[in-house]
Design an enzyme around this catalytic site. Structure first.
Site, PDB file in Angstrom:
ATOM      1  N   SER A 428      -1.141  -0.873   6.258  1.00  0.00           N
ATOM      2  CA  SER A 428      -1.199  -1.982   5.299  1.00  0.00           C
ATOM      3  C   SER A 428      -1.799  -3.229   5.912  1.00  0.00           C
ATOM      4  O   SER A 428      -2.151  -4.154   5.188  1.00  0.00           O
ATOM      5  CB  SER A 428       0.177  -2.286   4.713  1.00  0.00           C
ATOM      6  OG  SER A 428       1.209  -1.820   5.506  1.00  0.00           O
ATOM      7  N   HIS A 449      -5.319   2.892   1.249  1.00  0.00           N
ATOM      8  CA  HIS A 449      -4.070   2.131   1.211  1.00  0.00           C
ATOM      9  C   HIS A 449      -3.351   2.331  -0.117  1.00  0.00           C
ATOM     10  O   HIS A 449      -3.770   1.793  -1.136  1.00  0.00           O
ATOM     11  CB  HIS A 449      -4.384   0.644   1.456  1.00  0.00           C
ATOM     12  CG  HIS A 449      -3.172  -0.213   1.542  1.00  0.00           C
ATOM     13  ND1 HIS A 449      -3.195  -1.553   1.245  1.00  0.00           N
ATOM     14  CD2 HIS A 449      -1.895   0.069   1.881  1.00  0.00           C
ATOM     15  CE1 HIS A 449      -1.987  -2.047   1.408  1.00  0.00           C
ATOM     16  NE2 HIS A 449      -1.177  -1.081   1.784  1.00  0.00           N
ATOM     17  N   GLU A 461      -6.313   1.011  -2.428  1.00  0.00           N
ATOM     18  CA  GLU A 461      -7.420   0.244  -1.840  1.00  0.00           C
ATOM     19  C   GLU A 461      -8.167   1.184  -0.897  1.00  0.00           C
ATOM     20  O   GLU A 461      -7.554   1.748   0.022  1.00  0.00           O
ATOM     21  CB  GLU A 461      -6.871  -0.914  -0.999  1.00  0.00           C
ATOM     22  CG  GLU A 461      -6.654  -2.201  -1.740  1.00  0.00           C
ATOM     23  CD  GLU A 461      -6.127  -3.291  -0.802  1.00  0.00           C
ATOM     24  OE1 GLU A 461      -6.811  -4.307  -0.656  1.00  0.00           O
ATOM     25  OE2 GLU A 461      -5.043  -3.128  -0.225  1.00  0.00           O
ATOM     26  N   ASN A 499      -2.904  -7.596   0.216  1.00  0.00           N
ATOM     27  CA  ASN A 499      -1.973  -8.339   1.060  1.00  0.00           C
ATOM     28  C   ASN A 499      -2.562  -9.671   1.509  1.00  0.00           C
ATOM     29  O   ASN A 499      -1.841 -10.629   1.729  1.00  0.00           O
ATOM     30  CB  ASN A 499      -1.544  -7.497   2.264  1.00  0.00           C
ATOM     31  CG  ASN A 499      -0.518  -6.462   1.858  1.00  0.00           C
ATOM     32  OD1 ASN A 499       0.259  -6.696   0.917  1.00  0.00           O
ATOM     33  ND2 ASN A 499      -0.509  -5.316   2.509  1.00  0.00           N
TER      34      ASN A 499
END
Ligand code: NAD
Length: 712
Positions: A428, A449, A461, A499
């Site tokens: 991540s 991801h 992702e 993120n």
């Protein structure tokens, strides 16, 4: 009689005219402006004929009509409410013309009739569908109500309660259900559809069926008496209970239908058109239509990538933990057999039992059978060794989030798989380029991801490192899509897209808390804004250890913006062993009280930390809380676009919606800036400039604010 590009009207035998919908060059029929126009011309031609004694409407495509053309809504919804109502009224006119014809009419519904397509079929006196057909009014999902008579005709035909069931859920129903409820007159095998429709029409033409009674049923109002009023009030109460008022379409549909049931048919149509205009001119409908179009765009992008993809017949996942277990399950569920390797037998057992319990939940909801469950589970092969890895086309690494462990595992697995296989990481936070440094085949390496929980979160992702090949990206996109997920391709940077934009939001939260704003109030305000959970609760759900770890990666990656002057509150909590939901203590305490009721209440640990660390107090409005939370996230999203981390505003917004639960009715971070207006957004950011560099506009954003340019 009439031959257009999408509509044909021809005389068949015994006085039957046939209106055939067959959009030229398209795979489906949609009621776009062109088709509406041709329908009008065909009906005008029909009106001149004295020899017609019955009308049959059908489609030459595999489905009847899929509804309005949503690409036309962007422009339409920019108009004033009254003009949009008039637009709906024009189609009312066409459908009323069909309904007023001096002879019986039958619609033969094949495949699917959605939205305007269903509404067209409702204009006919009889509807026959093939047994596999699905019928629905999905408008609510676009933030609007059915606008072409659906709220009126369907409610009168099947009753308000059943019709509201269709309209408030937006989910299509099967022909069998529609038949039971009275929305259809017959449901037959597909190859019998047209013959049955013709027979029915002939019976009506011969007076063996009372078509006028059917027609009247779709138009008749309920008696305006105390019993009706009580029934409508009860519907409003029961159906209104679960509705989310931030999505105005459902409450508006409920209010319109329940108040129109006693009104004259034409007055009821006018009420529908008015509600349609009001909803369609609202910002929520624009945002939801935007999302629909964004979703179409992503599907096209996926298809484009898939052309270069290599098939993935067999795959493997390294790690059977929260993520590895979920990835194994998701692939097997969608038909790709998965080896699931861990170094720990207990983890493998847990991974399998977790998959089993997800399947059990599906069984209890009637979505899966025991046999189906066994089939999925037999597609996951737990293993402690690399046996079988010589056969795989694809490996997803999902071991612990440590650079050293991941590096050694990745280097090891590269030697166990064929040279043609792709190896991806589910990290991540760790840079794809950093992980690629020691690999022999960095071109066959990328990020894949997934989000937690894998079975429920739609986004994947796909992270392209600087050496990742197009084929690797393409195969990863296609594999994610084959697993039922929505892939978005992004470039490598700390935090990738999702993120990277989430942590500025948490930084905004941390600063608010340090300024003395109560975290529970912030949670409430942000939930009211539309987030499924506020930031403190979300941090607890993610886990404060994971939060602190990711926060450091982002702080290191972007120290000028995401560095902290002081330790963040999450770090103080973690120091006191508060991990969030995973050990029951974070910002909140989670547990079960003496009556067996689950609770979530402000934790004592956080109270003590705040008491010690927060020395300021700030007077702040709810609107300012929203600004201070949203500005850093929105600006970071804009930065990701400027730096080509993500290729388009569409993909950026969809990433936030599908990966973070960004409120759908707000359309995404960049759509949020567009809706506010870049100049107003800039003024808000400037007003909070003292909060630090996360609130500073980029040069491009400043130029946008000055020029009035928009992302969409
Ligand atoms: P986890 O601790 O639940 O699982 C990790 C598993 O890897 C454990 O079962 C462990 O035994 C196994 N493992 C360790 N070394 C191994 C090796 N050499 N070979 C095979 N298995 C090995 O962790 P998780 O939450 O599933 O996270 C896994 C990865 O996914 C991490 O990179 C994490 O950052 C990422 N991720 C996690 C989340 C999340 O919310 N948990 C979300 C997205 C991505």
């Amino acid at each position: 009689m009439y031959a257009g590009q999408s509509v044909t009207l021809k005389m068949a035998d015994s006085g039957i005219a046939e209106l055939i919908l067959d959009a030229n060059g398209a795979s489906v029929n949609v009621l776009n402006a062109h088709l509406q126009d041709e329908l009008g011309q065909a009906l005008a031609a029909l009106g001149t004929r004295a020899d017609v004694r019955g009308l049959l409407i059908y489609s030459a495509k595999p489905a009847f009509v899929l509804g309005a053309d949503i690409t036309e809504f962007t422009e339409l919804f920019g108009m004033q409410a009254a003009d949009i109502s008039r637009w709906a009224g024009k189609v009312h006119g066409l459908f009323n013309t069909i309904e007023k014809l001096p002879y019986p009419t039958v619609a033969a519904v094949n495949g699917m009739a959605l939205g305007g397509g269903l509404e067209l079929s409702l204009a006919a006196d009889f509807r026959v569908a093939d047994k596999a057909a699905k019928l629905g009014l999905p408008e609510v999902t676009l933030g609007i109500c059915p606008g072409w008579g659906g709220t009126v005709r369907l409610s009168r035909l099947v009753g308000a309660e059943a019709a509201l069931g269709w309209m408030l859920s937006g989910k299509p129903v099967k022909a069998a259900q529609a038949l039971t409820q009275g929305g259809l007159d017959a449901a037959v095998e597909a190859d019998q559809l047209l013959d049955t429709a013709r027979t029915l029409l002939k019976e009506a033409m011969a007076g063996e069926r009372d078509y006028l009674a059917n027609r009247l049923r779709k138009q008749a109002a309920l008696d305006n008496n105390a019993a009706t009023a009580a029934a409508m009030e009860s519907l409003k109460q029961t159906l209104g209970k679960g509705l989310d008022v931030r999505y105005p379409a459902a409450p508006a549909i409920l209010a319109t239908v329940t108040s129109a049931m006693t009104e004259d048919f034409h007055k009821a149509l006018a009420m529908e058109a008015k509600t349609f205009g009001e909803l369609a001119s609202g910002v929520e409908a624009k945002n939801l239509v935007g999302l629909f179009l964004n979703d179409q765009y992503l599907k096209r992008e996926t298809k484009r990538w898939a052309k270069q993809a290599h098939p993935v017949a067999k795959a493997a996942v390294l790690g059977a933990g929260i993520m590895g277990g979920g990835i194994g399950y998701q692939a097997a569920l969608n038909g790709t057999p998965m080896l699931m390797k861990d170094i720990n037998q207990e983890a493998l057992d847990l991974g399998m039992s977790h998959a089993g319990s997800i399947l059990d939940r599906s069984i209890s909801k009637g979505r899966m059978t025991e046999a189906g469950k066994e089939k999925v589970l037999s597609g996951i092969h737990p293993t402690l060794t690399y046996e079988g890895f010589t056969e795989v086309d694809y490996v997803v690494e999902a071991v612990v989030e440590r650079l050293d462990v991941k590096r050694s595992v990745l280097a090891e697995v590269e030697h166990k798989v064929p040279d043609s296989a792709i190896v991806a990481t589910n990290t991540s936070t760790i840079s794809i380029d950093l992980l690629a440094e020691h690999l022999q085949r960095p071109d066959k390496f990328c990020g894949m991801h997934f989000f937690n929980p894998v079975h429920a979160m739609q986004l994947v992702e796909v992270i392209r490192g600087s050496q990742t090949s197009d084929e690797t990206v393409a195969t990863t996109v296609a594999f994610a899509a084959a697993m039922g997920k929505t892939p978005i391709v992004v470039n490598d940077c700390p935090g990738f897209l999702v993120n990277r934009v989430l942590f500025p939001y948490f930084n905004g939260f941390n600063r608010l808390v340090m300024d003395g704003v109560d975290f529970e109030r912030i949670d409430q305000v942000m939930e009211q804004f539309g987030w499924p959970m506020g930031p403190a609760y979300l941090a607890d759900v993610i886990g404060l250890d994971t939060m602190v770890h990711a926060d450091k990666v982002l702080e290191d990656g972007f120290p000028e913006r995401m560095g902290h002057d002081d330790r963040p509150i999450i770090e103080s909590l973690l120091e006191q062993d508060a991990l969030g939901q995973k050990n029951g203590v974070g910002f909140y305490e989670y547990g079960t009280d003496e009556h067996g009721k689950r609770y979530k209440r402000r934790s004592e640990k956080v109270a003590a930390i705040l008491e010690q660390r927060v020395t300021r107090s700030t007077e702040i409005t709810d609107a300012e809380i929203v600004e201070r939370m949203m500005i850093p996230m929105c600006l970071e999203t804009a930065r990701c676009l400027e730096e080509h981390i993500v290729a388009s505003a569409t993909e950026a917004d969809m990433g936030l919606i599908l990966g973070l639960g960004f409120p759908r009715f707000r359309g995404g971070a960049l759509r949020y800036i567009d809706n506010l207006g870049a100049n107003l957004f800039a003024a808000q950011a400037d007003a909070h400039a003292e909060c630090g560099p996360l609130y500073c506009l980029t040069d491009d954003m400043r130029a946008m604010a000055e020029s009035g340019k928009t992302f969409y």
